[in-house]
Design a protein around this motif. Structure first.
Motif, PDB file in Angstrom:
ATOM      1  N   PRO A  67       0.815  -1.225   0.000  1.00  0.00           N
ATOM      2  CA  PRO A  67       0.000   0.000   0.000  1.00  0.00           C
ATOM      3  C   PRO A  67       0.847   1.275   0.000  1.00  0.00           C
ATOM      4  CG  PRO A  67      -0.859  -1.545   1.598  1.00  0.00           C
ATOM      5  CD  PRO A  67       0.398  -2.138   1.078  1.00  0.00           C
TER       6      PRO A  67
ATOM      7  N   ALA B 233      -7.944  -1.228  -0.056  1.00  0.00           N
ATOM      8  CA  ALA B 233      -8.533  -1.462   1.262  1.00  0.00           C
ATOM      9  C   ALA B 233      -9.745  -2.383   1.167  1.00  0.00           C
ATOM     10  CB  ALA B 233      -8.938  -0.131   1.887  1.00  0.00           C
TER      11      ALA B 233
ATOM     12  N   GLN C 290      -8.788  -5.953   0.740  1.00  0.00           N
ATOM     13  CA  GLN C 290      -8.289  -6.480   2.015  1.00  0.00           C
ATOM     14  C   GLN C 290      -9.440  -6.837   2.955  1.00  0.00           C
ATOM     15  OE1 GLN C 290      -4.600  -6.112   2.314  1.00  0.00           O
ATOM     16  NE2 GLN C 290      -5.109  -7.923   3.506  1.00  0.00           N
TER      17      GLN C 290
ATOM     18  N   THR D 144      -6.164  -6.193  -6.822  1.00  0.00           N
ATOM     19  CA  THR D 144      -5.748  -4.803  -6.599  1.00  0.00           C
ATOM     20  C   THR D 144      -4.999  -4.258  -7.808  1.00  0.00           C
ATOM     21  OG1 THR D 144      -5.425  -5.485  -4.332  1.00  0.00           O
ATOM     22  CG2 THR D 144      -4.680  -3.296  -4.915  1.00  0.00           C
TER      23      THR D 144
END
Lengths: 244, 196
Positions: free
Chosen positions: A74, B86, B89, B114
């Motif tokens: 991320p 996010a 996840q 992703t």
């Protein structure tokens, strides 16, 4: 890194031919196919991605000691997305023709596997200078491939070469016109099937010339693309195919 | 035209004319990488359809009601990719806890999504095309179905290709798969002009 320290020159040239991101590592296929309809758009895409790649490589290699290992992906994506936004805004302001030609594929540089892959495989393990050189080499390798594919598709598809106003630098330039009355351009080459086919032929040519020297990657090397787990299945299938 | 019929047209259009991997060059990496057998193709297809629809449901209101209202529309790319990461996840964690059977069959494909450019692509193109909320959801759902459809066709072709055909040496591996994709996309070109 466990292996021997490489010289600066070899890091730079690594991405051009030996580990060309598109033709050898087979990553970043989407923008390659989509923007190589002409040399101009391919070149523009290559430069935009190169700029993002160099900047993100530098920042990530400088920060990699601070980033906790568990949340590194991320973090990398955030850094890359920030640079993509900057490039997007600069192009919109100064080179609007390229901005509209690249369209959706400009923000999609974020998910270009080349950039995340290099962050994961190279920048997070090497020094800032080495990472910057790697970024330049990989970016130029990507640009080179796009230009080769763009040339083939433009010559066969629209009968011109290097056409376009080159981001406003050469207004009125029509390109080198190769088309004649008897040989019209084959539109199919600038369309989707032509893209896949030219890509296949270019890659087969590379295989033909490198198959004696090095081991050819038969699989889709989405290293660092989070794709690895599934892609390894493909390894086995390809090996089976080669053996049969 | 009513919203419902518009939605149906968008869904059918996304499966055929505007098929993501075969007509728009989006999501090529998983299209080439995961299309080795039908089981993984189905798992990936279902997961992508699900995440695409959900991502659209989240990102469309985010752009219209938050980013545009605050005048920070330029943060679109950063915000969307973080939301998608996010979201994936969370779905993974939720499935692991509450639906272990489903997680076993579909879970391994989730982290790969992703970096699937079709997911971010559909979220951005919804807003570029100025679709309303329902049209956006239809486009995402149809895009996912089209991806799944293309993946299944490709997997079917490849299962024959690997074992039963003699391929020139240079074309082994990636090039022959790309050639197959080329011929497939030629077939999909036949759909063009179906909708004006």
């Amino acid at each position: 890194m466990a292996e021997q320290k490489k010289s600066k020159l070899s890091i730079l040239t690594n991405g051009l031919i030996k580990e060309n991101p598109v033709l050898v590592l087979v990553i970043g296929t989407c923008p390659t196919l989509a923007t190589s309809t002409s040399v101009e758009t391919g070149f523009g895409m290559g430069l935009a991605a190169t700029a993002v790649l160099i900047c993100s490589n530098i920042v990530i290699s400088a920060l990699h000691k601070l980033i906790p290992d568990k949340v590194r992906i991320p973090c990398f994506i955030t850094v890359i997305a920030a640079f993509v936004t900057i490039v997007q805004m600069l192009l919109e302001a100064y080179v609007p023709s390229l901005y509209s030609a690249l369209g959706l594929y400009l923000p999609l540089i974020v998910v270009n596997c080349i950039i995340l892959g290099r962050a994961e495989m190279f920048a997070s393990k090497n020094s800032v200078v080495d990472s910057a050189l790697d970024g330049v080499g990989m970016g130029l390798g990507f640009t080179l491939t796009l230009c080769i594919m763009g040339s083939i598709r433009e010559i066969l598809g629209s009968g011109t070469w290097l056409a376009g106003d080159w981001f406003g630098l050469a207004p009125g330039f029509k390109g080198i016109i190769l088309q004649s009355r008897w040989i019209p351009g084959m539109n199919i080459m600038t369309m989707v099937p032509g893209g896949f086919f030219v890509f296949a032929c270019v890659m087969a040519t590379v295989h033909y010339f490198t198959r004696d020297k090095s081991k050819i990657r038969n699989s889709f090397g989405c290293d660092g693309c989070a794709m690895q787990g599934v892609c390894t299945d493909d390894d086995k299938a390809a090996e089976k195919g080669a053996a049969a | 035209m009513s919203t419902l019929s518009k939605m149906v047209i968008i869904i059918i259009g996304m499966i055929t004319v505007n098929n993501y991997p075969l007509s728009q060059f989006l999501g090529i990496c998983p299209f080439l990488g995961v299309s080795t057998d039908l089981n993984s193709a189905t798992g990936m297809g279902v997961a992508v359809t699900f995440v695409m629809t959900l991502a659209t449901i989240v990102t469309w209101p985010l752009q219209i009601f938050v980013l545009d209202k605050l005048g920070i529309g330029y943060l679109q790319t950063v915000a969307f990719i973080l939301i998608i990461a996010a979201l994936v996840q969370f779905i993974e964690m939720f499935m692991k806890k509450n639906m272990p059977a489903l997680y076993k069959s579909m879970g391994i494909y989730l982290p790969l999504i992703t970096t699937n450019c079709a997911v971010l692509g559909v979220c951005i193109s919804n807003l570029d095309k100025e679709y309303n909320f329902f049209e956006s959801v239809a486009q995402a759902f149809g895009g996912g179905l089209g991806f799944w459809f293309a993946l299944c066709i490709m997997a079917g072709v490849r299962s024959k290709l690997v074992d039963q055909s003699r391929i020139p040496k240079s074309f082994h591996g990636v090039p022959i798969v790309l050639t197959t994709a080329s011929i497939l996309s030629l077939a999909f070109l036949g759909f063009s002009g179906m909708f004006s």
